[in-house]
Design a protein around this motif. Structure first.
Motif, PDB file in Angstrom:
ATOM      1  N   LEU A  44      -2.150 -13.345   1.857  1.00 15.19           N
ATOM      2  CA  LEU A  44      -0.865 -13.140   2.246  1.00 15.19           C
ATOM      3  C   LEU A  44      -0.738 -11.343   1.995  1.00 15.19           C
ATOM      4  O   LEU A  44      -1.433 -10.636   2.530  1.00 15.19           O
ATOM      5  CB  LEU A  44       0.230 -13.275   2.841  1.00 15.19           C
ATOM      6  CG  LEU A  44       1.302 -12.766   3.220  1.00 15.19           C
ATOM      7  CD1 LEU A  44       1.397 -12.968   4.529  1.00 15.19           C
ATOM      8  CD2 LEU A  44       2.854 -13.386   2.523  1.00 15.19           C
ATOM      9  N   ILE A  45      -1.541 -11.847   0.544  1.00 14.84           N
ATOM     10  CA  ILE A  45      -1.263 -10.835  -0.303  1.00 14.84           C
ATOM     11  C   ILE A  45      -2.226  -9.685  -0.060  1.00 14.84           C
ATOM     12  O   ILE A  45      -2.760  -8.078   0.392  1.00 14.84           O
ATOM     13  CB  ILE A  45      -1.431 -10.576  -1.218  1.00 14.84           C
ATOM     14  CG1 ILE A  45      -0.178 -11.240  -2.460  1.00 14.84           C
ATOM     15  CG2 ILE A  45      -0.777  -9.472  -2.174  1.00 14.84           C
ATOM     16  CD1 ILE A  45       0.219 -12.825  -3.349  1.00 14.84           C
ATOM     17  N   MET A 104      -2.166  -8.069   3.205  1.00 18.44           N
ATOM     18  CA  MET A 104      -1.227  -7.208   3.071  1.00 18.44           C
ATOM     19  C   MET A 104      -1.589  -5.255   2.847  1.00 18.44           C
ATOM     20  O   MET A 104      -1.248  -4.256   2.774  1.00 18.44           O
ATOM     21  CB  MET A 104       0.548  -7.013   2.515  1.00 18.44           C
ATOM     22  CG  MET A 104       1.220  -8.005   2.872  1.00 18.44           C
ATOM     23  SD  MET A 104       2.203  -8.440   1.985  1.00 18.44           S
ATOM     24  CE  MET A 104       3.872  -7.552   2.039  1.00 18.44           C
ATOM     25  N   LEU A 108      -2.485  -2.139   3.961  1.00 15.90           N
ATOM     26  CA  LEU A 108      -1.451  -0.157   3.803  1.00 15.90           C
ATOM     27  C   LEU A 108      -2.713   0.284   3.766  1.00 15.90           C
ATOM     28  O   LEU A 108      -2.410   1.305   3.744  1.00 15.90           O
ATOM     29  CB  LEU A 108      -0.982  -1.019   2.658  1.00 15.90           C
ATOM     30  CG  LEU A 108       0.247  -2.080   2.150  1.00 15.90           C
ATOM     31  CD1 LEU A 108       0.551  -2.016   0.956  1.00 15.90           C
ATOM     32  CD2 LEU A 108       1.502  -0.391   2.883  1.00 15.90           C
ATOM     33  N   ASP A 131       0.743   3.056  -4.940  1.00 12.04           N
ATOM     34  CA  ASP A 131       2.591   2.842  -4.514  1.00 12.04           C
ATOM     35  C   ASP A 131       2.971   2.113  -4.002  1.00 12.04           C
ATOM     36  O   ASP A 131       3.593   0.890  -4.796  1.00 12.04           O
ATOM     37  CB  ASP A 131       3.241   4.169  -4.750  1.00 12.04           C
ATOM     38  CG  ASP A 131       3.186   5.274  -5.955  1.00 12.04           C
ATOM     39  OD1 ASP A 131       2.640   5.435  -6.925  1.00 12.04           O
ATOM     40  OD2 ASP A 131       3.286   6.595  -5.278  1.00 12.04           O
ATOM     41  N   ARG A 132       2.023   1.748  -2.974  1.00 15.81           N
ATOM     42  CA  ARG A 132       2.342   0.786  -2.573  1.00 15.81           C
ATOM     43  C   ARG A 132       1.882  -0.600  -2.927  1.00 15.81           C
ATOM     44  O   ARG A 132       2.798  -1.916  -2.274  1.00 15.81           O
ATOM     45  CB  ARG A 132       2.362   1.168  -0.910  1.00 15.81           C
ATOM     46  CG  ARG A 132       2.823   2.094  -0.293  1.00 15.81           C
ATOM     47  CD  ARG A 132       2.092   3.020   1.173  1.00 15.81           C
ATOM     48  NE  ARG A 132       2.668   4.284   1.359  1.00 15.81           N
ATOM     49  CZ  ARG A 132       3.033   4.638   2.591  1.00 15.81           C
ATOM     50  NH1 ARG A 132       2.065   3.969   3.203  1.00 15.81           N
ATOM     51  NH2 ARG A 132       3.581   5.848   2.824  1.00 15.81           N
ATOM     52  N   VAL A 155       4.322  -1.906  -5.345  1.00 18.56           N
ATOM     53  CA  VAL A 155       5.381  -2.555  -4.778  1.00 18.56           C
ATOM     54  C   VAL A 155       5.297  -4.343  -4.284  1.00 18.56           C
ATOM     55  O   VAL A 155       5.690  -5.304  -4.385  1.00 18.56           O
ATOM     56  CB  VAL A 155       5.560  -1.777  -3.674  1.00 18.56           C
ATOM     57  CG1 VAL A 155       7.275  -2.854  -2.337  1.00 18.56           C
ATOM     58  CG2 VAL A 155       6.736  -0.543  -2.907  1.00 18.56           C
ATOM     59  N   VAL A 156       3.857  -4.126  -3.812  1.00 16.37           N
ATOM     60  CA  VAL A 156       3.436  -5.746  -3.461  1.00 16.37           C
ATOM     61  C   VAL A 156       2.765  -6.269  -4.985  1.00 16.37           C
ATOM     62  O   VAL A 156       2.974  -7.334  -5.328  1.00 16.37           O
ATOM     63  CB  VAL A 156       2.132  -5.955  -2.772  1.00 16.37           C
ATOM     64  CG1 VAL A 156       2.099  -7.109  -2.300  1.00 16.37           C
ATOM     65  CG2 VAL A 156       2.222  -5.244  -1.528  1.00 16.37           C
ATOM     66  N   THR A 186       3.844  -5.977  -7.986  1.00 17.87           N
ATOM     67  CA  THR A 186       5.221  -6.261  -8.580  1.00 17.87           C
ATOM     68  C   THR A 186       5.973  -8.126  -8.201  1.00 17.87           C
ATOM     69  O   THR A 186       6.386  -8.533  -9.587  1.00 17.87           O
ATOM     70  CB  THR A 186       6.899  -5.222  -8.579  1.00 17.87           C
ATOM     71  OG1 THR A 186       5.737  -3.807  -8.434  1.00 17.87           O
ATOM     72  CG2 THR A 186       7.633  -5.108  -9.211  1.00 17.87           C
ATOM     73  N   ALA A 187       5.789  -8.142  -7.165  1.00 15.48           N
ATOM     74  CA  ALA A 187       6.493  -9.586  -6.911  1.00 15.48           C
ATOM     75  C   ALA A 187       5.319 -10.492  -7.072  1.00 15.48           C
ATOM     76  O   ALA A 187       6.510 -11.565  -7.221  1.00 15.48           O
ATOM     77  CB  ALA A 187       6.714  -9.452  -5.455  1.00 15.48           C
ATOM     78  N   VAL A 188       4.644  -9.902  -7.295  1.00 14.98           N
ATOM     79  CA  VAL A 188       4.344 -11.385  -8.004  1.00 14.98           C
ATOM     80  C   VAL A 188       3.007 -11.299  -8.451  1.00 14.98           C
ATOM     81  O   VAL A 188       2.146 -11.686  -9.615  1.00 14.98           O
ATOM     82  CB  VAL A 188       2.415 -11.664  -6.886  1.00 14.98           C
ATOM     83  CG1 VAL A 188       2.794 -11.828  -5.192  1.00 14.98           C
ATOM     84  CG2 VAL A 188       1.447 -10.029  -6.864  1.00 14.98           C
TER      85      VAL A 188
END
Lengths: 200, 215
Positions: free
Chosen positions: B172-173, B176, B180, B204-205, B208-209, B211-213
């Protein structure tokens, strides 16, 4: 309103409706202005007095479509319940459901947004300010309610979400997913992004 | 999994022995491809006709059609070659990267750099990608496979290094991040963003992804 004005508006309405159906049924590239005029029951000449080009027609078809949706959504969005995460998921779900009803039309709109001859009035998908505004409002509310970190860069989050939202349509382009599948994927993507947004 | 250097050896495309006729055919094909590439870069997809391409290649339109069924097929062949050629600079950019972020930003930055001089071609490719036939789509996915594999390797290594948490869905990552990356072409084409600017925005984008993981 004079007779002439009324007639002009009527021509516009009929052309947009005919084009919307043809673009979706046989495809944008395959649709000629002549075919649009024929289905609308107007002359080719009168199409060109109302619209600059086929791209212009497509852009206005799409504009009319989302304006109607957003008038309703902005009202509904205020009354949505649940966490910001849940409401964001609903908002995108409504979009996938709406656009997939005429998916070929929407894919043509996406494809056209990469054309260098884009009209100044054309709003490429994902750039609609009302859509973006609704998301920013939700993210902001998330900050107020402590669901989203106070120092999160909301514009950056918005762009990242919109990127994910828009490119998920490639699944529709290959015919490998319907709006339910796309909504499911978007939910997982939003959940992931929100995981990084939680206050620490 | 593989460790540095991440390189996959491309299978030899050319067969060992070619008849004179096959060689002539191959040469025609390459001539057409080169002429078409130049014209697509110069004028975009819509602006270049088969007739123009044939003229630039110094042959008849019939000779072009002997190698390619239509303009679409010709265009796909160029793009698939293009992405195959991207693999090497992308792999080079990944070598020596200390973090997953650095590796991803490096590989995509290399792609943006390589494509900077042929944006009309890339835009036309992105436009066409929304209305593909299933067969063309299958071929396209095939040509991207090594690049997608490279992204997965970077993420897997991030997990091995303890940089990324193991409980997340890496596929999934990777999807994404890839999307992007593709989304970053439009600003370059329409807002005149520089390669650096384009790469910084993407970084930057990606943050965002990632940071979550983070582990």
């Amino acid at each position: 309103m004079g007779v002439r004005e009324t007639q002009k508006l009527e021509t516009r309405r009929r052309v947009l409706e005919a084009a919307r159906d043809l673009f979706n049924e046989i495809g944008y590239e395959e649709t000629t202005i002549r075919a649009v005029a024929e289905r609308a029951g107007v002359s080719v000449g009168s199409v060109f007095t109302t619209f600059a080009s086929k791209a212009d027609i497509l852009s206005q078809v799409m504009d009319d479509r989302v304006e109607a949706l957003y008038s309703e959504l902005e009202h509904v969005a205020r009354h949505m319940r649940g966490s910001v995460l849940d409401r964001l998921c609903s908002l995108f779900s409504i979009h996938y459901d709406f656009e997939c009803r005429r998916v070929r039309l929407f894919l043509a709109h996406i494809a056209a947004s990469f054309s260098p001859s884009l009209e100044a009035t054309t709003i490429p998908y994902g750039r609609n300010q009302r859509f973006r505004g609704m998301i920013i409002d939700m993210l902001h509310e998330g900050q107020v309610k402590g669901e989203v970190r106070a120092d999160a860069d909301l514009d950056l989050i918005l762009d990242t979400l919109m990127g994910a939202y828009a490119w998920n349509y490639r699944l529709a382009a290959t015919g490998s997913a319907d709006h339910v599948v796309m909504t499911g994927i978007m939910e997982r993507q939003i959940t992931l992004i929100f995981h990084g947004l939680m206050p620490r | 999994m593989n460790h540095i250097p991440m390189r996959m050896n491309a299978p030899a495309i050319r067969p060992q022995k070619m008849t004179r006729r096959a060689m002539a055919k191959q040469q025609t094909r390459e001539k057409v491809l080169q002429a078409a590439r130049d014209l697509f870069i110069e004028r975009g997809y819509e602006g270049a006709t088969i007739r123009d391409i044939a003229r630039a290649a110094g042959m008849s339109t019939g000779a072009v059609f002997a190698s390619f069924a239509d303009k679409n097929e010709l265009f796909d062949a160029i793009l698939n070659d293009d992405f195959a050629a991207l693999l090497e600079p992308m792999q080079d950019a990944v070598v020596g990267a200390a973090t997953a972020r650095e590796a991803l930003v490096g590989m995509f930055g290399a792609a943006y750099r390589a494509h900077a001089h042929q944006l009309p071609l890339i835009l036309a490719a992105l436009a066409a990608s929304w209305t593909r036939t299933p067969e063309a789509e299958r071929l396209r996915r095939e040509s991207m496979r090594p690049i997608r594999a490279l992204i997965m390797e970077i993420l897997e290594r991030g997990v091995e290094r303890g940089e990324l948490a193991p409980r997340f869905d890496l596929r999934l990552i990777s999807e994404m991040v890839w999307d992007l990356f593709l989304a970053g072409y439009r600003p370059a084409a329409f807002d005149g963003a520089s390669v650096e600017n384009q790469t910084d925005k993407l970084a930057d984008r990606i943050d965002v992804v990632l940071t979550a993981v983070k582990a």
